[in-house]
Design a protein around this motif. Structure first.
Motif, PDB file in Angstrom:
ATOM      1  N   ASP A  21      23.599 151.106 -30.128  1.00 40.17           N
ATOM      2  CA  ASP A  21      23.755 149.894 -29.629  1.00 40.17           C
ATOM      3  C   ASP A  21      24.457 149.706 -30.545  1.00 40.17           C
ATOM      4  O   ASP A  21      24.488 148.162 -30.662  1.00 40.17           O
ATOM      5  N   SER A  22      25.060 150.348 -31.457  1.00 38.09           N
ATOM      6  CA  SER A  22      25.795 150.262 -32.973  1.00 38.09           C
ATOM      7  C   SER A  22      27.173 149.463 -31.786  1.00 38.09           C
ATOM      8  O   SER A  22      27.471 149.811 -31.196  1.00 38.09           O
TER       9      SER A  22
ATOM     10  N   PHE B 103      25.370 151.821  -7.586  1.00 34.58           N
ATOM     11  CA  PHE B 103      24.368 152.359  -8.002  1.00 34.58           C
ATOM     12  C   PHE B 103      23.504 152.286  -9.714  1.00 34.58           C
ATOM     13  O   PHE B 103      22.744 151.914  -9.352  1.00 34.58           O
ATOM     14  N   LEU B 104      24.072 151.935 -10.079  1.00 33.04           N
ATOM     15  CA  LEU B 104      24.131 150.708 -11.648  1.00 33.04           C
ATOM     16  C   LEU B 104      23.220 149.383 -11.215  1.00 33.04           C
ATOM     17  O   LEU B 104      22.591 148.997 -11.338  1.00 33.04           O
ATOM     18  N   ALA B 105      23.756 148.648 -10.121  1.00 31.15           N
ATOM     19  CA  ALA B 105      23.847 147.741  -9.892  1.00 31.15           C
ATOM     20  C   ALA B 105      22.481 147.486  -8.675  1.00 31.15           C
ATOM     21  O   ALA B 105      21.250 146.616  -8.792  1.00 31.15           O
ATOM     22  N   LEU B 106      22.449 148.796  -8.179  1.00 28.57           N
ATOM     23  CA  LEU B 106      21.515 148.863  -6.896  1.00 28.57           C
ATOM     24  C   LEU B 106      19.780 149.032  -7.518  1.00 28.57           C
ATOM     25  O   LEU B 106      19.238 148.421  -7.938  1.00 28.57           O
ATOM     26  N   ALA B 107      20.129 149.847  -9.547  1.00 31.57           N
ATOM     27  CA  ALA B 107      19.066 149.933  -9.581  1.00 31.57           C
ATOM     28  C   ALA B 107      18.842 149.027 -11.189  1.00 31.57           C
ATOM     29  O   ALA B 107      17.054 148.748 -10.915  1.00 31.57           O
ATOM     30  N   ALA B 108      18.993 147.748 -11.424  1.00 26.20           N
ATOM     31  CA  ALA B 108      18.348 146.791 -11.596  1.00 26.20           C
ATOM     32  C   ALA B 108      18.643 145.668 -10.543  1.00 26.20           C
ATOM     33  O   ALA B 108      17.649 144.580 -11.415  1.00 26.20           O
ATOM     34  N   GLY B 109      18.494 145.652  -8.774  1.00 29.72           N
ATOM     35  CA  GLY B 109      18.157 144.881  -8.382  1.00 29.72           C
ATOM     36  C   GLY B 109      18.364 143.805  -7.983  1.00 29.72           C
ATOM     37  O   GLY B 109      18.187 142.870  -8.108  1.00 29.72           O
ATOM     38  N   SER B 110      20.202 143.516  -8.314  1.00 25.26           N
ATOM     39  CA  SER B 110      21.104 142.339  -8.033  1.00 25.26           C
ATOM     40  C   SER B 110      21.007 142.080  -7.183  1.00 25.26           C
ATOM     41  O   SER B 110      20.491 142.529  -6.124  1.00 25.26           O
TER      42      SER B 110
ATOM     43  N   ALA C 139      33.489 161.030 -19.620  1.00 24.91           N
ATOM     44  CA  ALA C 139      33.940 160.362 -18.746  1.00 24.91           C
ATOM     45  C   ALA C 139      32.323 159.242 -19.178  1.00 24.91           C
ATOM     46  O   ALA C 139      31.612 158.610 -18.463  1.00 24.91           O
ATOM     47  N   SER C 140      31.201 161.178 -18.233  1.00 26.37           N
ATOM     48  CA  SER C 140      30.175 161.053 -18.327  1.00 26.37           C
ATOM     49  C   SER C 140      29.276 160.854 -19.094  1.00 26.37           C
ATOM     50  O   SER C 140      28.136 159.977 -19.120  1.00 26.37           O
ATOM     51  N   VAL C 141      29.562 160.936 -20.933  1.00 22.98           N
ATOM     52  CA  VAL C 141      29.420 160.077 -21.605  1.00 22.98           C
ATOM     53  C   VAL C 141      29.041 158.256 -21.884  1.00 22.98           C
ATOM     54  O   VAL C 141      28.690 157.984 -22.052  1.00 22.98           O
ATOM     55  N   VAL C 142      30.420 158.139 -21.304  1.00 22.88           N
ATOM     56  CA  VAL C 142      30.319 157.199 -21.196  1.00 22.88           C
ATOM     57  C   VAL C 142      29.768 155.923 -20.331  1.00 22.88           C
ATOM     58  O   VAL C 142      29.119 155.424 -20.363  1.00 22.88           O
ATOM     59  N   TYR C 143      29.926 157.253 -18.717  1.00 23.41           N
ATOM     60  CA  TYR C 143      29.178 156.255 -17.881  1.00 23.41           C
ATOM     61  C   TYR C 143      27.277 156.337 -18.566  1.00 23.41           C
ATOM     62  O   TYR C 143      26.771 155.324 -17.782  1.00 23.41           O
TER      63      TYR C 143
ATOM     64  N   LEU D 164      22.916 153.067 -20.527  1.00 25.63           N
ATOM     65  CA  LEU D 164      21.387 152.551 -21.762  1.00 25.63           C
ATOM     66  C   LEU D 164      22.254 151.400 -22.471  1.00 25.63           C
ATOM     67  O   LEU D 164      20.711 150.645 -22.982  1.00 25.63           O
ATOM     68  N   GLU D 165      23.423 150.787 -21.755  1.00 18.91           N
ATOM     69  CA  GLU D 165      23.403 149.525 -22.439  1.00 18.91           C
ATOM     70  C   GLU D 165      22.859 147.856 -20.964  1.00 18.91           C
ATOM     71  O   GLU D 165      22.865 147.149 -21.551  1.00 18.91           O
ATOM     72  N   SER D 166      22.513 148.838 -20.108  1.00 19.69           N
ATOM     73  CA  SER D 166      22.154 148.089 -18.596  1.00 19.69           C
ATOM     74  C   SER D 166      20.953 147.761 -19.106  1.00 19.69           C
ATOM     75  O   SER D 166      20.426 146.391 -18.913  1.00 19.69           O
ATOM     76  N   GLY D 167      20.316 147.949 -19.238  1.00 16.96           N
ATOM     77  CA  GLY D 167      18.877 147.695 -20.345  1.00 16.96           C
ATOM     78  C   GLY D 167      17.763 147.554 -18.696  1.00 16.96           C
ATOM     79  O   GLY D 167      16.336 147.341 -18.369  1.00 16.96           O
ATOM     80  N   ILE D 168      17.872 148.545 -17.431  1.00 15.28           N
ATOM     81  CA  ILE D 168      17.433 149.069 -16.816  1.00 15.28           C
ATOM     82  C   ILE D 168      16.102 149.807 -17.248  1.00 15.28           C
ATOM     83  O   ILE D 168      16.515 150.296 -18.365  1.00 15.28           O
TER      84      ILE D 168
END
Length: 400
Positions: free
Chosen positions: A51-52, A166-173, A336-340, A345-349
């Motif tokens: 989170d830095s 898939f990130l949006a689906l995992a977050a239950g948007s 790219a996989s590192v950043v994704y 991690l920042e999404s909070g799911i």
């Protein structure tokens, strides 16, 4: 302190780069190991956490630069002229790799389906940096080098929409959030297409012209303007960067050529800095937190997912078994996989931490294995070398 460490490791990487080109030594591994050794949980020289602020900022800038230069490498003309093999790898190989990886994540690790497909999307792109001895060797068949270059240049951008969805689906948007997400995607693509086209048209007009000294900066100016507009309008800056690079390559071949070497150097510097930071987030304790199922998953993602996907994709393609084996193996998981993974991690799911651990482990294993074997595999295609060194040692009963 981070700048001092990066400068020192960069100088060391330059000094050993000639040796690394001839041996299994890898400059990418050098930055990863340096980050690991100097990270807070190891020696404490670098005080960095996921989170830095510098982690997220550097990751975003580096990925934007990588996608922008990747797009410049594959204009529409290049894709149309030699699309047969890359089309198989991207049209069939990428989604199949995503699917096999997702199945392993669900059945082996126990991730819910949205999170399983998310990690599949994160780990489906490849990175040519960790196979540089292969793609840069003239003795390697041109069609194989072209395949790996085009595939790795395009699949970062193609995987991104899957990661977003898939990130949006995992977050239950809800529907409103998904609609907003759609606007971000469309806005990013629109900015990436319109800004370069307008800039190139202005330069070609009678009123403006770039001097030879400023020609390389034209691509920089276009990229920065795309980045700034995407940030101000809250459009997806990664899709904007990828679309912007493709537009420049398609509409402005002169601008593309002038920017190419400078852009590659900038992207490489940012990528190496991000690898150093990524390595600092990894520690022995971090790796110890991963279950045995997670370790098995990482090896399946590398040794099963891509080989199976490309075996299906290349049936009837005309590639011989040696070329197919090289393409199957060199699907390294890279920047790219590192950043994704950091975005997740920042999404909070709920499963963000577990997904990041699995992604990080897979990337670390991939960097070590792929960047240490590219020279060995490349020698198999060198007609001037009858048998690789390791092959002769095995037949003489030697040990590697």
């Amino acid at each position: 302190m981070l700048l001092l460490v990066f400068a020192g490791v960069l100088l060391l990487a330059v000094l050993v780069s000639a040796l690394a080109k001839r041996t299994i030594l890898s400059t990418a591994v050098l930055f990863l190991v340096a980050g690991f050794v100097l990270g807070e949980d190891t020696t404490g020289v670098l005080n960095l956490h996921p989170d830095s602020p510098i982690v997220g900022t550097l990751a975003e800038l580096a990925l934007f630069a990588v996608l922008f230069t990747d797009g410049m490498r594959v204009g529409w003309g290049d894709l149309r002229s030699a699309w047969k093999l890359p089309g198989r790898a991207l049209g069939w190989g990428l989604p199949l790799t995503l699917l096999v990886t997702a199945l392993a994540a669900h059945w082996l690790v126990g991730l819910p389906w949205p999170e399983a497909f998310l990690i599949g999307a994160i780990l489906s792109p490849t990175d040519p940096v960790f196979a540089s001895a292969l793609v840069g060797n003239d003795k390697v068949p041109g069609r194989l080098r072209h395949l790996l270059n085009v595939e790795s240049g395009v699949n970062d951008g193609l995987a991104l929409p899957f990661v977003i969805v898939f990130l949006a689906l995992a977050a239950g948007s809800d529907d409103l959030h998904l609609a907003h997400l759609g606007l971000e995607v469309v806005g990013g693509i629109a900015i990436g297409v319109m800004v370069p086209m307008a800039a190139i048209m202005l330069e070609r007009s009678r009123l403006f012209a770039a001097s030879s000294a400023y020609e390389p900066l034209n691509g920089v100016a276009i990229g920065l303007l795309v980045l700034a507009l995407a940030q101000v309008t809250h459009a997806n800056l990664f899709l904007a960067g990828f679309a912007g690079g493709i537009t420049v390559a398609t509409c402005g071949p002169g601008q593309r050529q002038a920017f190419a070497q400078f852009g590659e150097n900038v992207a490489e510097l940012l990528k190496l800095a991000a690898l150093l930071v990524f390595g600092a987030l990894i520690s022995a304790e971090f790796l110890d937190d991963i279950s045995w199922q997670g370790w098995v998953f990482a090896f399946l993602a590398l040794f099963l997912a891509r080989p199976v996907a490309l075996w299906v994709s290349f049936r009837g393609s005309g590639l011989d078994m040696r070329e197919q084996a090289a393409a199957m193996w060199f699907g390294p998981k890279g920047f790219a996989s590192v950043v994704y993974g950091l975005l997740v991690l920042e999404s909070g799911i709920a499963q963000a931490n577990e997904i990041f651990h699995l992604v990080a482990l897979t990337i670390v294993v991939s960097i070590v294995l792929h960047s240490s074997t590219d020279v060995v595999v490349a020698r198999e295609f060198d007609s001037e070398v009858e048998t690789p060194t390791w092959h002769g040692m095995l037949h003489r009963g030697g040990r590697t």
